[in-house]
Motif scaffolding. Structure first.
Motif, mmCIF file in Angstrom:
data_model
loop_
_atom_site.group_PDB
_atom_site.id
_atom_site.type_symbol
_atom_site.label_atom_id
_atom_site.label_comp_id
_atom_site.label_asym_id
_atom_site.label_seq_id
_atom_site.Cartn_x
_atom_site.Cartn_y
_atom_site.Cartn_z
ATOM 1 N N LEU A 139 0.838 -1.213 0.000
ATOM 2 C CA LEU A 139 0.000 0.000 0.000
ATOM 3 C C LEU A 139 0.867 1.254 0.000
ATOM 4 O O LEU A 139 0.603 2.218 -0.731
ATOM 5 C CB LEU A 139 -0.932 0.008 1.221
ATOM 6 C CG LEU A 139 -2.080 -0.998 1.200
ATOM 7 C CD1 LEU A 139 -2.792 -1.024 2.550
ATOM 8 C CD2 LEU A 139 -3.062 -0.672 0.095
ATOM 9 N N PHE A 140 1.921 1.244 0.822
ATOM 10 C CA PHE A 140 2.826 2.391 0.904
ATOM 11 C C PHE A 140 3.521 2.631 -0.434
ATOM 12 O O PHE A 140 3.617 3.758 -0.906
ATOM 13 C CB PHE A 140 3.855 2.164 2.018
ATOM 14 C CG PHE A 140 4.779 3.319 2.235
ATOM 15 C CD1 PHE A 140 4.331 4.489 2.825
ATOM 16 C CD2 PHE A 140 6.112 3.243 1.853
ATOM 17 C CE1 PHE A 140 5.176 5.558 3.035
ATOM 18 C CE2 PHE A 140 6.970 4.304 2.061
ATOM 19 C CZ PHE A 140 6.508 5.469 2.656
ATOM 20 N N THR A 145 -0.842 7.151 1.813
ATOM 21 C CA THR A 145 -0.184 7.792 2.952
ATOM 22 C C THR A 145 -0.281 6.855 4.154
ATOM 23 O O THR A 145 -1.113 5.944 4.181
ATOM 24 C CB THR A 145 -0.870 9.122 3.311
ATOM 25 O OG1 THR A 145 -2.214 8.854 3.729
ATOM 26 C CG2 THR A 145 -0.868 10.092 2.144
ATOM 27 N N LEU A 146 0.566 7.097 5.139
ATOM 28 C CA LEU A 146 0.541 6.275 6.350
ATOM 29 C C LEU A 146 -0.789 6.429 7.083
ATOM 30 O O LEU A 146 -1.304 5.463 7.655
ATOM 31 C CB LEU A 146 1.711 6.638 7.260
ATOM 32 C CG LEU A 146 3.095 6.307 6.676
ATOM 33 C CD1 LEU A 146 4.190 6.921 7.523
ATOM 34 C CD2 LEU A 146 3.271 4.808 6.549
ATOM 35 N N THR A 147 -1.368 7.618 7.030
ATOM 36 C CA THR A 147 -2.674 7.838 7.652
ATOM 37 C C THR A 147 -3.737 6.993 6.959
ATOM 38 O O THR A 147 -4.562 6.353 7.614
ATOM 39 C CB THR A 147 -3.059 9.332 7.579
ATOM 40 O OG1 THR A 147 -2.023 10.101 8.206
ATOM 41 C CG2 THR A 147 -4.381 9.610 8.258
ATOM 42 N N ARG A 148 -3.711 6.986 5.624
ATOM 43 C CA ARG A 148 -4.688 6.203 4.861
ATOM 44 C C ARG A 148 -4.491 4.698 5.093
ATOM 45 O O ARG A 148 -5.468 3.954 5.226
ATOM 46 C CB ARG A 148 -4.580 6.542 3.366
ATOM 47 C CG ARG A 148 -5.592 5.835 2.511
ATOM 48 C CD ARG A 148 -7.006 6.350 2.785
ATOM 49 N NE ARG A 148 -7.942 5.601 1.985
ATOM 50 C CZ ARG A 148 -9.006 4.970 2.451
ATOM 51 N NH1 ARG A 148 -9.305 5.045 3.726
ATOM 52 N NH2 ARG A 148 -9.790 4.283 1.666
ATOM 53 N N GLU A 157 -6.307 -0.406 7.477
ATOM 54 C CA GLU A 157 -5.974 -1.536 8.355
ATOM 55 C C GLU A 157 -6.657 -1.461 9.718
ATOM 56 O O GLU A 157 -6.564 -2.393 10.510
ATOM 57 C CB GLU A 157 -4.450 -1.599 8.552
ATOM 58 C CG GLU A 157 -3.673 -1.902 7.284
ATOM 59 C CD GLU A 157 -3.797 -3.344 6.849
ATOM 60 O OE1 GLU A 157 -3.871 -4.245 7.711
ATOM 61 O OE2 GLU A 157 -3.833 -3.585 5.633
ATOM 62 N N GLY A 158 -7.288 -0.320 10.017
ATOM 63 C CA GLY A 158 -7.951 -0.171 11.311
ATOM 64 C C GLY A 158 -6.981 0.060 12.453
ATOM 65 O O GLY A 158 -7.230 -0.375 13.587
ATOM 66 N N ILE A 159 -5.860 0.740 12.157
ATOM 67 C CA ILE A 159 -4.844 1.026 13.178
ATOM 68 C C ILE A 159 -4.496 2.508 13.113
ATOM 69 O O ILE A 159 -4.915 3.207 12.195
ATOM 70 C CB ILE A 159 -3.568 0.162 12.970
ATOM 71 C CG1 ILE A 159 -2.979 0.401 11.571
ATOM 72 C CG2 ILE A 159 -3.871 -1.313 13.182
ATOM 73 C CD1 ILE A 159 -1.672 -0.284 11.306
ATOM 74 N N SER A 160 -3.705 2.979 14.069
ATOM 75 C CA SER A 160 -3.285 4.382 14.040
ATOM 76 C C SER A 160 -2.206 4.574 12.974
ATOM 77 O O SER A 160 -1.568 3.612 12.541
ATOM 78 C CB SER A 160 -2.742 4.802 15.406
ATOM 79 O OG SER A 160 -1.522 4.140 15.667
ATOM 80 N N HIS A 161 -2.010 5.819 12.569
ATOM 81 C CA HIS A 161 -0.972 6.077 11.559
ATOM 82 C C HIS A 161 0.426 5.801 12.104
ATOM 83 O O HIS A 161 1.322 5.426 11.361
ATOM 84 C CB HIS A 161 -1.092 7.492 10.985
ATOM 85 C CG HIS A 161 -0.567 8.569 11.879
ATOM 86 N ND1 HIS A 161 -1.287 9.069 12.932
ATOM 87 C CD2 HIS A 161 0.618 9.230 11.866
ATOM 88 C CE1 HIS A 161 -0.574 9.991 13.542
ATOM 89 N NE2 HIS A 161 0.584 10.117 12.915
#
Length: 167
Positions: free
Chosen positions: A130-131, A136-139, A144-148
């Protein structure tokens, strides 16, 4: 806006209205102001005509004109980046071109990810893909349902594992 003023029966030459010149006019208070109608209404059917306005009427129009010009200038300033090219992080702005070297490295990492190597966990592979695809790390965190920050740790630990594996 090009204007011409009349005071005590004497007309001035045509001049460009600026903030400074408008302030001067407020003090002088001319009898009348002449304006090309195109300056007031660009799509007017009477294109090319000159309109005579009383000073109070002109003052209202000029204030709106000057305020609109200032708003446009400020809007343009807000969208300018005055930093030197060296100071801009290439990942900061998607509009900046990525280098051929970076494109090649991304392709190599994708090739490694698709190969038989079991260096990364399935989770790390998915997040790294994905990266590399430009998320973006936020996206990635949202997907994934996790924090950035957790997404960042996962992606960068995957990159470190790949580096260590091929050193």
């Amino acid at each position: 806006m090009l204007i011409k003023i009349a005071k005590n029966g004497i007309e001035s030459e045509w001049f460009q209205l600026t903030k400074k010149r408008h302030r001067t006019l407020l003090l002088e208070k001319p009898d009348a102001v002449f304006v090309h109608i195109d300056s007031l209404y660009p799509k007017s059917p009477e294109s090319g005509q000159i309109v005579e306005l009383s000073f109070p009427c002109f003052n209202l129009l000029a204030r709106e004109f000057v305020l609109e010009e200032n708003r446009q200038e400020k809007q343009n300033e807000r969208h300018q980046d005055y930093r030197a090219m060296e100071d801009i992080n290439p990942r900061e702005n998607g509009a900046l071109m990525t280098s051929l070297e970076e494109i090649y490295l991304r392709q190599e990492i994708k090739r490694i990810l698709n190969g038989p190597s079991n260096v990364l966990t399935d989770l790390q592979q998915r997040r790294l893909r994905l990266f590399l695809d430009g998320y973006t790390l936020t996206r990635i965190g949202e997907i994934e349902g996790i924090s950035h920050t957790a997404a960042r740790k996962s992606v960068f630990s995957a990159i470190e594992k790949i580096k260590k594996h091929f050193e």
